[in-house]
Motif scaffolding. Structure first.
Motif, mmCIF file in Angstrom:
data_model
loop_
_atom_site.group_PDB
_atom_site.id
_atom_site.type_symbol
_atom_site.label_atom_id
_atom_site.label_comp_id
_atom_site.label_asym_id
_atom_site.label_seq_id
_atom_site.Cartn_x
_atom_site.Cartn_y
_atom_site.Cartn_z
ATOM 1 N N ASP A 32 -4.492 -41.602 31.582
ATOM 2 C CA ASP A 32 -4.291 -41.464 33.020
ATOM 3 C C ASP A 32 -4.049 -42.866 33.587
ATOM 4 O O ASP A 32 -4.479 -43.874 33.003
ATOM 5 C CB ASP A 32 -5.534 -40.873 33.686
ATOM 6 C CG ASP A 32 -5.891 -39.500 33.134
ATOM 7 O OD1 ASP A 32 -7.088 -39.145 33.207
ATOM 8 O OD2 ASP A 32 -5.000 -38.793 32.634
ATOM 9 N N SER A 51 -2.205 -38.083 36.108
ATOM 10 C CA SER A 51 -2.725 -37.713 34.804
ATOM 11 C C SER A 51 -1.771 -38.166 33.693
ATOM 12 O O SER A 51 -0.633 -38.567 33.958
ATOM 13 C CB SER A 51 -2.919 -36.196 34.738
ATOM 14 O OG SER A 51 -1.674 -35.534 34.877
ATOM 15 N N THR A 53 -0.094 -36.555 31.558
ATOM 16 C CA THR A 53 1.145 -35.779 31.467
ATOM 17 C C THR A 53 1.997 -35.889 32.718
ATOM 18 O O THR A 53 3.156 -35.491 32.713
ATOM 19 C CB THR A 53 0.828 -34.302 31.250
ATOM 20 O OG1 THR A 53 0.085 -33.818 32.378
ATOM 21 C CG2 THR A 53 0.035 -34.084 29.964
ATOM 22 N N GLY A 54 1.400 -36.383 33.789
ATOM 23 C CA GLY A 54 2.114 -36.453 35.061
ATOM 24 C C GLY A 54 2.001 -35.201 35.897
ATOM 25 O O GLY A 54 2.529 -35.151 37.011
ATOM 26 N N ARG A 55 1.293 -34.204 35.393
ATOM 27 C CA ARG A 55 1.236 -32.921 36.110
ATOM 28 C C ARG A 55 0.268 -32.953 37.284
ATOM 29 O O ARG A 55 0.356 -32.128 38.194
ATOM 30 C CB ARG A 55 0.828 -31.815 35.147
ATOM 31 C CG ARG A 55 1.846 -31.534 34.065
ATOM 32 C CD ARG A 55 1.551 -30.226 33.343
ATOM 33 N NE ARG A 55 2.450 -30.029 32.214
ATOM 34 C CZ ARG A 55 2.066 -30.068 30.952
ATOM 35 N NH1 ARG A 55 0.798 -30.268 30.654
ATOM 36 N NH2 ARG A 55 2.935 -29.879 29.979
ATOM 37 N N SER A 56 -0.668 -33.888 37.257
ATOM 38 C CA SER A 56 -1.684 -33.935 38.310
ATOM 39 C C SER A 56 -1.688 -35.299 38.972
ATOM 40 O O SER A 56 -1.670 -36.327 38.288
ATOM 41 C CB SER A 56 -3.062 -33.643 37.708
ATOM 42 O OG SER A 56 -4.069 -33.735 38.689
ATOM 43 N N THR A 57 -1.705 -35.305 40.302
ATOM 44 C CA THR A 57 -1.760 -36.558 41.051
ATOM 45 C C THR A 57 -2.808 -36.453 42.154
ATOM 46 O O THR A 57 -3.127 -35.365 42.633
ATOM 47 C CB THR A 57 -0.402 -36.881 41.704
ATOM 48 O OG1 THR A 57 -0.017 -35.805 42.564
ATOM 49 C CG2 THR A 57 0.677 -37.100 40.653
ATOM 50 N N SER A 70 4.365 -41.618 40.203
ATOM 51 C CA SER A 70 5.071 -40.884 39.158
ATOM 52 C C SER A 70 5.025 -41.700 37.875
ATOM 53 O O SER A 70 4.633 -42.868 37.888
ATOM 54 C CB SER A 70 6.527 -40.610 39.572
ATOM 55 O OG SER A 70 7.228 -41.824 39.778
#
Length: 115
Positions: A32, A51, A53-57, A70
């Motif tokens: 992260d 996160s 994976t980039g899925r959660s911000t 991003s």
């Protein structure tokens, strides 16, 4: 292990900047990443996180929808797009890659918002 921030500078109120945090020497996609900032005389504060994976911000309330975090794991880079900048956004901005008990910090990049 290295994290290198770039993209800071002097910008007028209402302007935009995009900060970059380039990683090397570790498996970046496992981590992260968070952006922090520290203004003179103030404590370092969390600005935004993403996160692995980039899925959660997540964002600090102070960003008020003006910032977007991003990442591009193929380029081992995280970005912080900052719009509608205010003088209160003036600070040194740092990125931190973290996972479990491991954490790596960059050296920071200065953002100054002033007319």
């Amino acid at each position: 292990v290295q994290l290198v921030e770039s993209g800071g500078g002097l910008v007028q109120p209402g302007g935009s900047l995009r900060l970059s945090c380039a990683a090397s020497g570790f498996t970046f996609s496992w981590y992260d990443v968070s952006w922090y900032r520290q203004a003179p005389g103030k404590e370092r504060e969390l600005v935004a996180s993403i996160s692995s994976t980039g899925r959660s911000t997540n964002y600090a309330d102070s960003t008020n929808g003006r910032f977007n975090i991003s990442r591009d794991n193929a380029k081992n880079t995280v970005y912080l797009q900052m719009n509608s900048l205010k003088p209160d956004d003036t600070a040194a901005y740092y990125c931190k890659a973290h996972q479990g008990s491991f954490a790596y910090w960059g050296q920071g990049t200065q953002v100054t918002v002033s007319s």
